[in-house]
Design a protein around this motif. Structure first.
Motif, short mmCIF file in Angstrom:
data_model
loop_
_atom_site.label_atom_id
_atom_site.label_comp_id
_atom_site.label_asym_id
_atom_site.label_seq_id
_atom_site.Cartn_x
_atom_site.Cartn_y
_atom_site.Cartn_z
N LEU A 15 25.50 24.73 -20.50
CA LEU A 15 25.11 24.77 -19.10
C LEU A 15 25.34 26.16 -18.61
CD1 LEU A 15 25.92 21.34 -17.52
CD2 LEU A 15 23.73 22.16 -18.30
N SER A 16 26.34 26.87 -19.21
CA SER A 16 26.77 28.19 -18.63
C SER A 16 25.40 29.21 -18.81
CB SER A 16 27.87 28.87 -19.09
OG SER A 16 27.70 28.99 -20.47
N PHE A 17 24.74 28.99 -19.99
CA PHE A 17 23.56 29.90 -20.19
C PHE A 17 22.50 29.54 -19.15
CE2 PHE A 17 25.64 29.34 -24.31
CZ PHE A 17 25.79 30.75 -24.61
N LEU A 18 22.33 28.33 -18.80
CA LEU A 18 21.45 28.00 -17.36
C LEU A 18 21.81 28.55 -16.46
CD1 LEU A 18 18.87 26.26 -17.04
CD2 LEU A 18 20.40 24.36 -16.56
N ILE A 19 23.01 28.48 -16.02
CA ILE A 19 23.64 28.91 -14.65
C ILE A 19 23.43 30.40 -14.68
CG2 ILE A 19 25.78 29.34 -13.62
CD1 ILE A 19 26.46 26.46 -14.64
N TYR A 20 23.58 31.05 -15.78
CA TYR A 20 23.55 32.44 -15.82
C TYR A 20 22.07 33.01 -15.69
CZ TYR A 20 24.23 37.61 -17.13
OH TYR A 20 24.24 38.62 -17.04
N GLY A 21 21.35 32.38 -16.24
CA GLY A 21 19.99 32.71 -16.20
C GLY A 21 19.33 32.27 -14.49
N VAL A 22 19.78 31.37 -14.21
CA VAL A 22 19.18 31.15 -12.72
C VAL A 22 19.97 32.03 -11.95
CG1 VAL A 22 19.74 29.43 -10.94
CG2 VAL A 22 18.94 28.60 -13.16
N ALA A 57 30.40 36.04 -13.65
CA ALA A 57 31.61 35.32 -12.90
C ALA A 57 31.41 34.03 -12.37
CB ALA A 57 31.97 36.27 -11.53
N LEU A 58 30.16 33.68 -12.03
CA LEU A 58 29.68 32.49 -11.65
C LEU A 58 29.53 31.58 -12.88
CD1 LEU A 58 28.56 30.40 -9.66
CD2 LEU A 58 26.15 31.38 -9.88
N SER A 59 28.77 31.96 -13.75
CA SER A 59 28.76 31.10 -14.99
C SER A 59 30.11 30.83 -15.85
CB SER A 59 27.94 31.50 -16.16
OG SER A 59 28.41 32.96 -16.41
N ALA A 60 31.02 31.91 -15.58
CA ALA A 60 32.34 31.40 -16.34
C ALA A 60 33.05 30.67 -15.24
CB ALA A 60 33.25 32.89 -16.31
N ALA A 61 33.04 30.64 -13.97
CA ALA A 61 33.80 29.78 -13.27
C ALA A 61 33.05 28.45 -13.32
CB ALA A 61 33.78 30.36 -11.55
N ALA A 62 31.97 28.27 -13.28
CA ALA A 62 31.20 26.90 -13.35
C ALA A 62 31.63 26.28 -14.68
CB ALA A 62 29.78 27.30 -13.36
N THR A 63 31.50 27.14 -15.76
CA THR A 63 31.75 26.55 -17.18
C THR A 63 33.44 25.82 -16.99
OG1 THR A 63 30.64 28.15 -18.24
CG2 THR A 63 32.17 26.95 -19.59
#
Length: 95
Positions: free
Chosen positions: A52-59, A25-31
């Motif tokens: 960047l969503s891949f990085l956000i999801y990993g973090v 949800a966080l990576s989708a919203a950030a994307t």
């Protein structure tokens, strides 16, 4: 001893759900927020946000398991996701 094991299992299960679903949800919203907010042509903004969503999801996954408490793990993922959702709502195209 058994209650301690159950508490640990619940904590791990909660962190796993926070990492998987909350991180998604966080990576989708950030994307979506980055796609709307980055100051570049739309195609480039979407591609940059998607990468960047891949990085956000990993973090987010690392965050979920690195926090001291389960509540902090959930808050650290849910609050940024809600802020990104609010940005999408504010920056989204007026219909």
């Amino acid at each position: 001893m058994s209650q301690l094991k159950n508490a640990t299992r619940l904590s791990v299960a909660s962190r796993t759900i926070a990492a998987m679903l909350g991180g998604y949800a966080l990576s989708a919203a950030a994307t979506a927020a980055l796609s709307l907010g980055l100051p570049m042509p739309r195609v480039d903004a979407v591609i940059t946000a998607s990468v960047l969503s891949f990085l956000i999801y990993g973090v987010a996954v690392i965050w979920a398991f690195a926090c001291a408490t389960t509540a902090r793990a959930w808050a650290g993922i849910a609050i940024p996701a809600l802020l990104c959702g609010a940005l999408v709502w504010l920056l989204g195209p007026a219909s």
